[in-house]
Structures are given as C-alpha cells and as structure tokens.
Motif scaffolding. Structure first.
Motif, PDB file in Angstrom:
ATOM      1  N   ALA A  72       0.836  -1.191   0.000  1.00 40.29           N
ATOM      2  CA  ALA A  72       0.000   0.000   0.000  1.00 40.29           C
ATOM      3  C   ALA A  72       0.876   1.248   0.000  1.00 40.29           C
ATOM      4  N   SER A 126     -13.506   8.667  -0.177  1.00 42.29           N
ATOM      5  CA  SER A 126     -13.138   7.244  -0.249  1.00 42.29           C
ATOM      6  C   SER A 126     -12.775   6.851  -1.679  1.00 42.29           C
ATOM      7  N   LEU A 127     -13.429   7.475  -2.658  1.00 45.31           N
ATOM      8  CA  LEU A 127     -13.081   7.227  -4.056  1.00 45.31           C
ATOM      9  C   LEU A 127     -11.663   7.710  -4.347  1.00 45.31           C
ATOM     10  N   ASP A 134      -9.290   7.971  -2.159  1.00 49.30           N
ATOM     11  CA  ASP A 134      -8.391   7.063  -1.446  1.00 49.30           C
ATOM     12  C   ASP A 134      -8.167   5.781  -2.241  1.00 49.30           C
ATOM     13  N   GLU A 135      -9.224   5.253  -2.848  1.00 47.41           N
ATOM     14  CA  GLU A 135      -9.096   4.039  -3.663  1.00 47.41           C
ATOM     15  C   GLU A 135      -8.292   4.307  -4.934  1.00 47.41           C
ATOM     16  N   LEU A 136      -8.488   5.487  -5.517  1.00 41.87           N
ATOM     17  CA  LEU A 136      -7.758   5.816  -6.740  1.00 41.87           C
ATOM     18  C   LEU A 136      -6.266   5.991  -6.487  1.00 41.87           C
ATOM     19  N   VAL A 174      -4.358   4.235  -4.660  1.00 41.97           N
ATOM     20  CA  VAL A 174      -3.647   2.955  -4.600  1.00 41.97           C
ATOM     21  C   VAL A 174      -3.925   2.099  -5.837  1.00 41.97           C
ATOM     22  N   THR A 175      -4.589   2.671  -6.822  1.00 45.96           N
ATOM     23  CA  THR A 175      -4.884   1.971  -8.070  1.00 45.96           C
ATOM     24  C   THR A 175      -3.646   1.972  -8.960  1.00 45.96           C
TER      25      THR A 175
END
Length: 175
Positions: free
Chosen positions: A55, A106-107, A109-111, A113-114
């Motif tokens: 991560a 949250s979107l 945050d997900e992007l 680590v994409t």
C-alpha cells in the motif's frame, strides 16, 4: 537405436557399443526449484502476476516529493484566491460536506492505490469517443456542429484528465 544399427549394417560398418559410464562419471541430478507466484485470471483472458503491491502512503509520498513547498513557492493558493476560490468560499458553498456525502473522499483514497496504467488506459475510450463524435456526427447545420464539438470537448477533457492523472499517480507512487 534400431535405426542406427540398420544404417550401420547397411553401410557395412560394425555396430558400435555405447560407452559404459564409469563409477566416477555418475549422472548428475537436475534440481528444479518452483517459485510460487499468485496468478489470477480475468474474464478478458489476461493473466495478472504479482498483483499484490504494498500500500502506498500518500502523505509520506507528498512529504518526500515536497509537494506542499512547491505549491507555496508557485503561489497557487494566492492565485486561486485571486480567481475567487478561497477556503471561506469553499466552506460557504458546502463543497466539503458534499464531497463527503457523495463518497468522493473514499473514491480518491481508492484511486491513490490503483495501478496508474489502469487509470491511463481508461482514457482510451474517451479519446475514441472524441474522434468519433467529430467524424460520425454530420456538421450540416449549427446545432449538429455544436453537438459534435461539445461532445468532442467533453470526451477530450475526460481523456486528458485520465491520461495525465495516470502519470501524476505514477509519480506519486514511485519510490
């Protein structure tokens, strides 16, 4: 073996015996080592090896890249304030609560680590859409021309945002 003997008998030569291995010439054993890799199969038929990556801590990356000091040196905050965008204006408009309600944090945050390649690859359909909107929509009158260029502008903007976003994300994730 039989073909060798037949060929040597046909040519009139004596068949040669195979040399026996001496005790000092033992056959060496081949040792193979299997390295286990996690392999997942997607429905499109591509294998993804070693998809698990550590991560990324975005705050440490921002600190290492000295992004905040770069923003300060460039004067981006004062330029945004001159353009009418200040923290008090953001507060009055309720943009932070709206972003929280829509789940944009949250979107984001997900992007972060994409895989950056996936983000840049997602821009390809938008590029094709921009080109096709200019090619396929006839531009015979003003309405059709405006429609074609508006679609091309929207698709082109999405393409640019995703394409450049992938490279920015890669720069943030690099170690």
């Amino acid at each position: 073996m039989a073909a060798t003997m037949l060929t040597s008998q046909f040519l009139g030569a004596r068949p040669q015996a195979r040399p026996q291995a001496r005790p000092s010439q033992r056959a060496s054993r081949a040792v193979t080592v299997m390295v286990q890799k996690k392999v997942g199969f997607f429905t499109s038929g591509y294998f993804l090896e070693d998809s698990e990556q550590p991560a990324v801590n975005i705050f440490k990356r921002v600190e290492q890249k000295k992004l905040l000091s770069s923003v300060e040196k460039l004067g981006l905050l004062s330029k945004a304030e001159k353009a009418g965008l200040s923290l008090s204006k953001i507060e009055k408009l309720g943009l932070l609560s709206t972003a929280e309600r829509l789940g944009l944090l949250s979107l984001a945050d997900e992007l972060l680590v994409t895989d950056p390649g996936k983000v840049s690859s997602a821009s390809i359909p938008f590029f094709v859409g921009a080109v096709l909107s200019l090619v396929l929509i006839p531009q015979d009158n003003l309405a059709e021309t405006l429609l074609a260029y508006t679609l091309a502008l929207v698709f082109g903007g999405a393409f640019a945002a995703l394409f450049v976003g992938g490279f920015v994300l890669k720069a943030l994730q690099d170690e």
